[in-house]
Design a protein around this motif. Structure first.
Motif, PDB file in Angstrom:
ATOM      1  N   SER A 268      -6.327   5.845   7.825  1.00  0.00           N
ATOM      2  CA  SER A 268      -4.813   4.685   7.805  1.00  0.00           C
ATOM      3  C   SER A 268      -5.652   3.205   8.479  1.00  0.00           C
ATOM      4  CB  SER A 268      -4.207   5.407   8.679  1.00  0.00           C
ATOM      5  OG  SER A 268      -3.442   6.858   7.742  1.00  0.00           O
ATOM      6  N   LEU A 269      -6.670   3.588   9.925  1.00  0.00           N
ATOM      7  CA  LEU A 269      -6.654   2.041  10.011  1.00  0.00           C
ATOM      8  C   LEU A 269      -7.333   1.438   9.702  1.00  0.00           C
ATOM      9  CD1 LEU A 269      -6.324   3.293  14.215  1.00  0.00           C
ATOM     10  CD2 LEU A 269      -5.230   1.523  13.118  1.00  0.00           C
ATOM     11  N   SER A 270      -8.199   2.132   8.742  1.00  0.00           N
ATOM     12  CA  SER A 270      -9.793   1.501   8.091  1.00  0.00           C
ATOM     13  C   SER A 270      -8.888   0.916   7.014  1.00  0.00           C
ATOM     14  CB  SER A 270     -10.939   2.630   8.435  1.00  0.00           C
ATOM     15  OG  SER A 270     -11.988   2.339   6.556  1.00  0.00           O
ATOM     16  N   ASP A 271      -8.286   2.015   6.743  1.00  0.00           N
ATOM     17  CA  ASP A 271      -7.563   1.059   5.197  1.00  0.00           C
ATOM     18  C   ASP A 271      -6.538  -0.279   4.965  1.00  0.00           C
ATOM     19  OD1 ASP A 271      -8.410   3.287   3.104  1.00  0.00           O
ATOM     20  OD2 ASP A 271      -6.941   4.600   3.788  1.00  0.00           O
ATOM     21  N   ILE A 272      -5.750   0.389   6.089  1.00  0.00           N
ATOM     22  CA  ILE A 272      -5.095  -1.318   6.439  1.00  0.00           C
ATOM     23  C   ILE A 272      -6.048  -2.436   6.724  1.00  0.00           C
ATOM     24  CG2 ILE A 272      -2.858  -1.852   8.232  1.00  0.00           C
ATOM     25  CD1 ILE A 272      -1.922   1.068   7.537  1.00  0.00           C
ATOM     26  N   TYR A 273      -6.588  -2.109   7.663  1.00  0.00           N
ATOM     27  CA  TYR A 273      -6.699  -3.303   7.828  1.00  0.00           C
ATOM     28  C   TYR A 273      -8.312  -4.107   7.231  1.00  0.00           C
ATOM     29  CZ  TYR A 273      -9.509  -5.897  11.958  1.00  0.00           C
ATOM     30  OH  TYR A 273      -9.883  -7.160  12.553  1.00  0.00           O
ATOM     31  N   GLY A 274      -8.339  -3.227   6.250  1.00  0.00           N
ATOM     32  CA  GLY A 274      -9.583  -4.156   4.881  1.00  0.00           C
ATOM     33  C   GLY A 274      -8.660  -4.397   4.347  1.00  0.00           C
ATOM     34  N   ARG A 275      -7.190  -3.829   3.735  1.00  0.00           N
ATOM     35  CA  ARG A 275      -6.701  -4.714   3.342  1.00  0.00           C
ATOM     36  C   ARG A 275      -5.719  -5.546   3.464  1.00  0.00           C
ATOM     37  NH1 ARG A 275      -6.351  -5.031  -1.730  1.00  0.00           N
ATOM     38  NH2 ARG A 275      -4.655  -5.407  -1.888  1.00  0.00           N
ATOM     39  N   VAL A 276      -5.544  -5.959   4.726  1.00  0.00           N
ATOM     40  CA  VAL A 276      -4.985  -6.985   5.223  1.00  0.00           C
ATOM     41  C   VAL A 276      -6.333  -8.604   5.959  1.00  0.00           C
ATOM     42  CG1 VAL A 276      -2.720  -5.891   7.070  1.00  0.00           C
ATOM     43  CG2 VAL A 276      -4.620  -6.005   7.987  1.00  0.00           C
ATOM     44  N   SER A 277      -7.498  -7.840   5.459  1.00  0.00           N
ATOM     45  CA  SER A 277      -8.709  -8.695   5.812  1.00  0.00           C
ATOM     46  C   SER A 277      -8.318  -9.600   4.801  1.00  0.00           C
ATOM     47  CB  SER A 277      -9.808  -7.350   6.312  1.00  0.00           C
ATOM     48  OG  SER A 277      -9.094  -7.277   7.877  1.00  0.00           O
ATOM     49  N   THR A 278      -8.649  -8.552   3.428  1.00  0.00           N
ATOM     50  CA  THR A 278      -8.044  -8.908   2.234  1.00  0.00           C
ATOM     51  C   THR A 278      -7.604  -9.416   1.662  1.00  0.00           C
ATOM     52  OG1 THR A 278      -9.471  -7.231   1.340  1.00  0.00           O
ATOM     53  CG2 THR A 278      -8.138  -7.928  -0.475  1.00  0.00           C
ATOM     54  N   GLY A 279      -5.683  -9.364   2.081  1.00  0.00           N
ATOM     55  CA  GLY A 279      -4.728 -10.819   1.863  1.00  0.00           C
ATOM     56  C   GLY A 279      -4.662 -11.956   2.923  1.00  0.00           C
ATOM     57  N   VAL A 280      -5.896 -12.086   3.827  1.00  0.00           N
ATOM     58  CA  VAL A 280      -5.821 -12.926   4.012  1.00  0.00           C
ATOM     59  C   VAL A 280      -6.250 -13.981   3.632  1.00  0.00           C
ATOM     60  CG1 VAL A 280      -7.048 -13.700   5.888  1.00  0.00           C
ATOM     61  CG2 VAL A 280      -6.465 -12.130   6.421  1.00  0.00           C
TER      62      VAL A 280
END
Length: 311
Positions: A268-280
């Motif tokens: 979950s941490l990996s998926d969320i961190y990846g998406r919020v990094s993309t969303g930047v």
């Protein structure tokens, strides 16, 4: 009492009303109409409007569908049926029942036309009986639709209330933990909440950036960066400043989190961190951004409450 709480009570009252036959169908229709307004359910308001005002004849596709659902057709091919509202249906049924009671009184027939009179009387009784049966069937079908709608709304609101209660309990614990263990992170939560009300790409980017910094802040708190690697089950895990997820994973390991729960948190941490990094930068709309924020908040709350439990 807020709108959702009032709707929940009204749905429960409507269910009880139908189950116990405490009021008439037209009154239940009006109660259901209020429920639909509270739920802002325009589709339900439309078909309930048929029961309040009557159905347009020959009608639209939706009104003809409602004719079928409530058993109003006399001849569906010729589009003949009872297009009147439930109040008129009930009035017809009551009038027919009254006529039948009158016929049940003792009547003295005599004279040369007695056979004709008996036939006419029998025909009238059959006609009124048919009216009562048909009207009762329509009202029962309407009640069934009302019951199904009230039941669906009740289940939806009950689920929502349970979810809200669980989230509120978790929020209190998470906020308290954030305040005591990561005060700066708590301030970031407030800024995210404000930015997510906007659909502007820049606001979404800022919100996702804040989510990422929130994860970074929690990692700094639970497992400060260090140069030497962390031994995770015989593997050397880098826990330097930029290894944010590794440091949180190392903290989970030191906290004794193992097995399926550890795997879930890591994924979950990996998926969320990846998406919020993309969303930047791009690729995240305001709808997903809201859910990413909620997921980040809940997930970090679980991590921080592990800290609180450990302390």
């Amino acid at each position: 009492m807020d709108r959702q709480e009032e709707a929940l009570r009204l749905a429960e009252a409507l269910l009880s009303d139908i189950e116990l036959s405490e009021t008439s169908t037209p009154k239940r229709v009006m109660k259901a109409m209020r429920l639909a307004r509270l739920m802002r359910d325009t589709a339900a308001q439309e078909w309930l409007g048929f029961e309040v005002n009557g159905l347009p004849n020959p009608g639209t596709e939706k009104s003809q569908e409602w004719m079928t659902r409530t058993g109003r057709w006399v001849d569906d091919e010729k589009k003949r049926g009872y297009w009147v509202p439930s109040a008129s249906v009930e009035a017809t049924m009551n009038a027919s029942q009254g006529a039948l009671q009158a016929f049940s009184s003792s009547v003295s027939l005599s004279g040369d036309m007695i056979a004709t009179a008996m036939r006419e009387r029998a025909g009238s009784i059959n006609g009124y009986t048919k009216n009562v049966r048909e009207m009762a069937q329509i009202l029962a079908a309407v009640d069934a639709q009302l019951y199904e709608y009230a039941g669906d709304v009740y289940a939806e609101l009950q689920f929502s209330e349970v979810q809200a209660s669980l989230f509120e309990q978790s929020r209190v614990a998470v906020d308290a933990t954030l305040a005591s263990l990561a005060g700066d992170a708590l301030k970031k939560v407030e800024s995210v909440s404000e930015r997510l009300h906007s659909d502007e790409p820049e606001a979404i980017s800022q919100a996702m950036s804040t989510c990422r910094r929130l994860i970074d802040s929690v990692a700094d708190h639970v497992f400060p960066a260090r140069d030497e690697p962390y031994d995770l089950n015989g593997q050397e895990l880098s826990v330097k400043k930029n290894a944010v997820l590794n440091r949180i994973n190392a903290f989970l390991h030191t906290s004794g989190v193992r097995g399926g729960r550890a795997d879930r948190l890591r994924r979950s941490l990996s998926d969320i961190y990846g998406r919020v990094s993309t969303g930047v930068h791009s690729d995240v709309d305001s709808h997903e951004a809201r859910y990413l924020f909620l997921a980040t908040y809940v997930l970090l709350g679980e991590v921080l409450t592990l800290t609180a439990s450990s302390d």
